[in-house]
Design a protein around this motif. Sequence first.
Motif, PDB file in Angstrom:
ATOM      1  N   LYS A  61       0.808  -1.220   0.000  1.00 32.64           N
ATOM      2  CA  LYS A  61       0.000   0.000   0.000  1.00 32.64           C
ATOM      3  C   LYS A  61       0.841   1.269   0.000  1.00 32.64           C
ATOM      4  N   ASN A 106      -6.719   3.630  -0.121  1.00 35.81           N
ATOM      5  CA  ASN A 106      -6.097   4.419   0.944  1.00 35.81           C
ATOM      6  C   ASN A 106      -6.934   4.464   2.220  1.00 35.81           C
ATOM      7  N   GLN A 130     -11.052   6.264  -2.806  1.00 29.86           N
ATOM      8  CA  GLN A 130      -9.766   6.034  -2.146  1.00 29.86           C
ATOM      9  C   GLN A 130      -8.827   5.173  -2.986  1.00 29.86           C
ATOM     10  N   GLN A 132      -5.926   4.344  -5.253  1.00 33.30           N
ATOM     11  CA  GLN A 132      -4.662   5.044  -5.522  1.00 33.30           C
ATOM     12  C   GLN A 132      -4.443   5.316  -7.000  1.00 33.30           C
TER      13      GLN A 132
END
Length: 248
Positions: A61, A106, A130, A132
């Motif tokens: 991540k 995220n 969210q 990425q």
Amino acid sequence: VGIMMFIYVRQDIAGMISNKDTCTVGTGKAGAGNKGAVVARFQLFGNNTMCFVNSHLAAHKENVENRNADYRRIMDKARFSTVKSGQKIEDHDVLFWIGDLNYRLNFSDEDLGKVYEHIEDKNWHVLLEQDQLKTERIKGEVFEHFREGDIDFQPTFKYTPETNQYATGDGKNRMPAWCDRVLWRAQNHVEVRQRWYRSEMSLKASDHKPVVSYFDVTMRVTDPDKQATVFERLRAKLRAEMGASSAS
């Protein structure tokens, strides 16, 4: 660990393909890690150029910038021996980019329960806020001028192999994500229309669910007979004009 890509061509158009070529680009440490891309290109129906990239970008991540750097390296380093010097993959009329791009969501680990609820309710738009890859594209960091179809399927990672259940209970709080994507770009005279974009839940061997997409590609095709007819007409016209000029 490696990447394999197959490109199948209908028999009736196989003879219309020319200038086939492939290359590879390694990313990671010194370009020799287990990440990178395989790239294939060819010409179809004359001068129409097509390129396919299958890539596996940096994992985890927090490694957004590493993924962005992998993308930029592939774009910059991919070169072919059968085409003019300096041509890059983005110079092709049609470019499809597929693979495990590894962009994550995220959300914090504390939000994992809410993420599962959104998946259950198919609230893809909430999760994609969210995403990425979506965020980095909006910022102009990666995949400029590319397109991606609407995502109407659940995140493709991380599953317990041989099941359709997300991996839980390993103490790692594996956040689901749309790691596996299909993007494209087209230019010049070529048009691309995506018919559908989905994941294949029936395939269970991996901790990822593969994604599949179907496209219609429209490009210019030269008719050899018509081309010869036009050429002869132009040549006859030129001869006539030259004869008239000489007579005067």
